[in-house]
Write a protein that holds these residues in place. Structure first.
Motif, PDB file in Angstrom:
ATOM      1  N   ARG A   1       0.831  -1.216   0.000  1.00  0.00           N
ATOM      2  CA  ARG A   1       0.000   0.000   0.000  1.00  0.00           C
ATOM      3  C   ARG A   1       0.862   1.263   0.000  1.00  0.00           C
ATOM      4  NH1 ARG A   1      -2.801  -2.879   3.837  1.00  0.00           N
ATOM      5  NH2 ARG A   1      -1.908  -1.611   5.504  1.00  0.00           N
ATOM      6  N   THR A   2       1.922   1.269   0.808  1.00  0.00           N
ATOM      7  CA  THR A   2       2.802   2.437   0.899  1.00  0.00           C
ATOM      8  C   THR A   2       3.431   2.736  -0.456  1.00  0.00           C
ATOM      9  OG1 THR A   2       3.296   1.984   3.224  1.00  0.00           O
ATOM     10  CG2 THR A   2       4.861   3.375   2.039  1.00  0.00           C
ATOM     11  N   VAL A   3       3.957   1.710  -1.101  1.00  0.00           N
ATOM     12  CA  VAL A   3       4.620   1.900  -2.396  1.00  0.00           C
ATOM     13  C   VAL A   3       3.608   2.307  -3.458  1.00  0.00           C
ATOM     14  CG1 VAL A   3       5.924   0.758  -4.237  1.00  0.00           C
ATOM     15  CG2 VAL A   3       6.539   0.355  -1.840  1.00  0.00           C
ATOM     16  N   GLU A   4       2.449   1.649  -3.494  1.00  0.00           N
ATOM     17  CA  GLU A   4       1.432   1.964  -4.499  1.00  0.00           C
ATOM     18  C   GLU A   4       0.926   3.395  -4.341  1.00  0.00           C
ATOM     19  OE1 GLU A   4      -0.978   1.911  -7.682  1.00  0.00           O
ATOM     20  OE2 GLU A   4       0.416   0.293  -7.227  1.00  0.00           O
ATOM     21  N   GLN A   5       0.784   3.871  -3.109  1.00  0.00           N
ATOM     22  CA  GLN A   5       0.339   5.253  -2.895  1.00  0.00           C
ATOM     23  C   GLN A   5       1.410   6.254  -3.334  1.00  0.00           C
ATOM     24  OE1 GLN A   5      -0.748   5.374   1.242  1.00  0.00           O
ATOM     25  NE2 GLN A   5      -2.775   4.496   0.874  1.00  0.00           N
ATOM     26  N   ALA A   6       2.665   5.939  -3.069  1.00  0.00           N
ATOM     27  CA  ALA A   6       3.759   6.852  -3.412  1.00  0.00           C
ATOM     28  C   ALA A   6       4.108   6.799  -4.897  1.00  0.00           C
ATOM     29  CB  ALA A   6       5.000   6.535  -2.575  1.00  0.00           C
ATOM     30  N   VAL A   7       3.959   5.619  -5.500  1.00  0.00           N
ATOM     31  CA  VAL A   7       4.330   5.417  -6.903  1.00  0.00           C
ATOM     32  C   VAL A   7       3.179   4.674  -7.596  1.00  0.00           C
ATOM     33  CG1 VAL A   7       6.129   4.579  -8.468  1.00  0.00           C
ATOM     34  CG2 VAL A   7       6.725   5.165  -6.113  1.00  0.00           C
ATOM     35  N   PRO A   8       2.118   5.394  -7.965  1.00  0.00           N
ATOM     36  CA  PRO A   8       0.963   4.744  -8.588  1.00  0.00           C
ATOM     37  C   PRO A   8       1.321   4.072  -9.913  1.00  0.00           C
ATOM     38  CG  PRO A   8       0.455   7.016  -7.981  1.00  0.00           C
ATOM     39  CD  PRO A   8       1.928   6.832  -7.806  1.00  0.00           C
ATOM     40  N   GLY A   9       0.570   3.039 -10.246  1.00  0.00           N
ATOM     41  CA  GLY A   9       0.745   2.372 -11.528  1.00  0.00           C
ATOM     42  C   GLY A   9       1.720   1.214 -11.524  1.00  0.00           C
ATOM     43  N   CYS A  10       2.169   0.804 -10.342  1.00  0.00           N
ATOM     44  CA  CYS A  10       3.067  -0.351 -10.258  1.00  0.00           C
ATOM     45  C   CYS A  10       2.308  -1.623 -10.615  1.00  0.00           C
ATOM     46  CB  CYS A  10       3.617  -0.501  -8.836  1.00  0.00           C
ATOM     47  SG  CYS A  10       4.712   0.825  -8.325  1.00  0.00           S
ATOM     48  N   LYS A  11       3.045  -2.621 -11.053  1.00  0.00           N
ATOM     49  CA  LYS A  11       2.478  -3.950 -11.258  1.00  0.00           C
ATOM     50  C   LYS A  11       2.571  -4.700  -9.932  1.00  0.00           C
ATOM     51  CE  LYS A  11       3.761  -4.104 -16.112  1.00  0.00           C
ATOM     52  NZ  LYS A  11       4.557  -4.798 -17.133  1.00  0.00           N
ATOM     53  N   HIS A  12       1.776  -5.756  -9.802  1.00  0.00           N
ATOM     54  CA  HIS A  12       1.730  -6.523  -8.559  1.00  0.00           C
ATOM     55  C   HIS A  12       1.816  -8.015  -8.841  1.00  0.00           C
ATOM     56  CE1 HIS A  12       0.365  -3.122  -5.995  1.00  0.00           C
ATOM     57  NE2 HIS A  12      -0.066  -2.668  -7.167  1.00  0.00           N
ATOM     58  N   ALA A  13       2.624  -8.712  -8.032  1.00  0.00           N
ATOM     59  CA  ALA A  13       2.685 -10.170  -8.050  1.00  0.00           C
ATOM     60  C   ALA A  13       2.271 -10.647  -6.664  1.00  0.00           C
ATOM     61  CB  ALA A  13       4.095 -10.649  -8.379  1.00  0.00           C
ATOM     62  N   PHE A  14       1.485 -11.705  -6.620  1.00  0.00           N
ATOM     63  CA  PHE A  14       0.954 -12.201  -5.352  1.00  0.00           C
ATOM     64  C   PHE A  14       1.219 -13.690  -5.183  1.00  0.00           C
ATOM     65  CE2 PHE A  14      -1.815  -8.629  -6.417  1.00  0.00           C
ATOM     66  CZ  PHE A  14      -1.917  -7.957  -5.218  1.00  0.00           C
ATOM     67  N   LEU A  15       1.468 -14.077  -3.949  1.00  0.00           N
ATOM     68  CA  LEU A  15       1.494 -15.474  -3.532  1.00  0.00           C
ATOM     69  C   LEU A  15       0.400 -15.652  -2.490  1.00  0.00           C
ATOM     70  CD1 LEU A  15       5.314 -16.005  -2.848  1.00  0.00           C
ATOM     71  CD2 LEU A  15       3.984 -17.165  -4.625  1.00  0.00           C
ATOM     72  N   SER A  16      -0.161 -16.849  -2.416  1.00  0.00           N
ATOM     73  CA  SER A  16      -1.084 -17.130  -1.317  1.00  0.00           C
ATOM     74  C   SER A  16      -0.258 -17.433  -0.073  1.00  0.00           C
ATOM     75  CB  SER A  16      -1.971 -18.334  -1.658  1.00  0.00           C
ATOM     76  OG  SER A  16      -1.202 -19.520  -1.614  1.00  0.00           O
ATOM     77  N   ARG A  17      -0.902 -17.397   1.084  1.00  0.00           N
ATOM     78  CA  ARG A  17      -0.203 -17.714   2.328  1.00  0.00           C
ATOM     79  C   ARG A  17       0.331 -19.148   2.284  1.00  0.00           C
ATOM     80  NH1 ARG A  17      -0.657 -14.192   6.490  1.00  0.00           N
ATOM     81  NH2 ARG A  17      -0.516 -15.777   8.103  1.00  0.00           N
ATOM     82  N   ASP A  18      -0.439 -20.072   1.716  1.00  0.00           N
ATOM     83  CA  ASP A  18       0.028 -21.464   1.628  1.00  0.00           C
ATOM     84  C   ASP A  18       1.253 -21.595   0.735  1.00  0.00           C
ATOM     85  OD1 ASP A  18      -1.864 -22.436   3.396  1.00  0.00           O
ATOM     86  OD2 ASP A  18      -3.277 -23.013   1.817  1.00  0.00           O
ATOM     87  N   GLU A  19       1.267 -20.863  -0.381  1.00  0.00           N
ATOM     88  CA  GLU A  19       2.415 -20.918  -1.285  1.00  0.00           C
ATOM     89  C   GLU A  19       3.666 -20.332  -0.642  1.00  0.00           C
ATOM     90  OE1 GLU A  19       0.156 -20.468  -5.615  1.00  0.00           O
ATOM     91  OE2 GLU A  19       0.640 -18.671  -4.453  1.00  0.00           O
ATOM     92  N   ALA A  20       3.491 -19.385   0.271  1.00  0.00           N
ATOM     93  CA  ALA A  20       4.628 -18.700   0.890  1.00  0.00           C
ATOM     94  C   ALA A  20       4.977 -19.252   2.269  1.00  0.00           C
ATOM     95  CB  ALA A  20       4.314 -17.206   1.003  1.00  0.00           C
ATOM     96  N   ARG A  21       4.372 -20.353   2.674  1.00  0.00           N
ATOM     97  CA  ARG A  21       4.592 -20.909   4.016  1.00  0.00           C
ATOM     98  C   ARG A  21       5.766 -21.882   4.016  1.00  0.00           C
ATOM     99  NH1 ARG A  21       0.757 -20.527   7.610  1.00  0.00           N
ATOM    100  NH2 ARG A  21      -0.872 -20.595   6.028  1.00  0.00           N
ATOM    101  N   SER A  22       6.672 -21.703   4.978  1.00  0.00           N
ATOM    102  CA  SER A  22       7.809 -22.619   5.124  1.00  0.00           C
ATOM    103  C   SER A  22       7.355 -23.871   5.870  1.00  0.00           C
ATOM    104  CB  SER A  22       8.940 -21.935   5.908  1.00  0.00           C
ATOM    105  OG  SER A  22       8.611 -21.872   7.289  1.00  0.00           O
ATOM    106  N   THR A  23       8.212 -24.861   5.923  1.00  0.00           N
ATOM    107  CA  THR A  23       7.886 -26.082   6.660  1.00  0.00           C
ATOM    108  C   THR A  23       7.759 -25.799   8.157  1.00  0.00           C
ATOM    109  OG1 THR A  23      10.240 -26.624   6.767  1.00  0.00           O
ATOM    110  CG2 THR A  23       8.957 -27.646   4.996  1.00  0.00           C
ATOM    111  N   ARG A  24       8.326 -24.695   8.617  1.00  0.00           N
ATOM    112  CA  ARG A  24       8.228 -24.307  10.028  1.00  0.00           C
ATOM    113  C   ARG A  24       7.077 -23.339  10.286  1.00  0.00           C
ATOM    114  NH1 ARG A  24      14.586 -23.432  11.481  1.00  0.00           N
ATOM    115  NH2 ARG A  24      15.066 -25.635  11.682  1.00  0.00           N
ATOM    116  N   GLY A  25       6.279 -23.052   9.235  1.00  0.00           N
ATOM    117  CA  GLY A  25       5.114 -22.194   9.403  1.00  0.00           C
ATOM    118  C   GLY A  25       5.346 -20.713   9.187  1.00  0.00           C
ATOM    119  N   LYS A  26       6.582 -20.323   8.839  1.00  0.00           N
ATOM    120  CA  LYS A  26       6.853 -18.905   8.569  1.00  0.00           C
ATOM    121  C   LYS A  26       6.301 -18.550   7.187  1.00  0.00           C
ATOM    122  CE  LYS A  26      10.948 -18.402  11.438  1.00  0.00           C
ATOM    123  NZ  LYS A  26      12.316 -17.905  11.483  1.00  0.00           N
ATOM    124  N   ILE A  27       5.914 -17.277   7.042  1.00  0.00           N
ATOM    125  CA  ILE A  27       5.347 -16.787   5.780  1.00  0.00           C
ATOM    126  C   ILE A  27       6.337 -15.831   5.130  1.00  0.00           C
ATOM    127  CG2 ILE A  27       3.456 -15.452   4.738  1.00  0.00           C
ATOM    128  CD1 ILE A  27       2.390 -17.990   5.897  1.00  0.00           C
TER     129      ILE A  27
END
Length: 196
Positions: A66-92
């Motif tokens: 949000r901070t970057v998008e507000q300061a620099v409008p028009g950026c592209k975005h890439a997203f991961l789900s929480r499951d895709e970004a979860r380590s075997t120890r549960g870190k995101i």
């Protein structure tokens, strides 16, 4: 994969993970308090090469986005789900995602539109069981994965659907995919057909 845009990430481990799967350059924020010097780098990158924001799917990551998008409008975005970004120890974190999930996220990059039209209304979201109801949170999470726009609460979801110019057809297709998925019998939304 060769990425021409600069990718905004949270730290050096994210940079290492992305460089495993793509030739790319990154700007590291080193935390959720994004300083003016980092914002200036991002502005310059946006002017010269374009920018992709690729932060962790958690509260600090969303704050950076949000901070970057507000300061620099028009950026592209890439997203991961929480499951895709979860380590075997549960870190995101982006650094914990598999190479395959990182590539999928980079291939599904979306650009937010400042003056986009509303195609999906709040009433549509309520009717589809995405706001205020049993299983709404889980349904929003799944929808965010299918549309590659990340998890959002009800208000944020409506805004993201507008900003990323999600068409009624894309939305209906994602709802249909959700309805066709096998749900546990304990899910109160199981078997409910969503209206659009």
């Amino acid at each position: 994969m060769n990425i021409k845009e600069m990718i905004v990430v949270e730290g050096k481990d994210d940079t290492k993970a992305l460089r495993r799967v793509a030739e790319c350059d990154t700007i590291e924020t080193n935390g959720s308090a994004v300083g003016e010097a980092v914002i200036e780098k991002i502005r310059l990158a946006a002017e010269r090469r374009g920018v992709i924001i690729f932060t962790d799917p958690d509260a600090p990551g969303e704050k950076i986005r949000r901070t970057v998008e507000q300061a620099v409008p028009g950026c592209k975005h890439a997203f991961l789900s929480r499951d895709e970004a979860r380590s075997t120890r549960g870190k995101i974190g982006v650094e914990h995602a598999s190479d395959e999930d990182l590539l999928k996220a980079l291939e599904a990059v979306r650009t937010a539109g400042q003056e986009a039209e509303e195609q999906i209304t709040v009433d549509d979201l309520i009717g589809a069981g995405l706001i205020a109801g049993p299983g709404a949170r889980r349904s929003r999470e799944r929808l965010g994965i299918l549309l590659r726009i990340g998890y959002a609460n009800g208000k944020q979801l409506h805004r993201r659907l507008i900003e990323f110019r999600i068409s009624r057809q894309e939305f209906a297709g994602a709802l249909e995919a959700m309805d066709n998925e096998i749900r546990p019998e304990s899910d109160p939304a199981a078997g409910k057909k969503r209206d659009l």
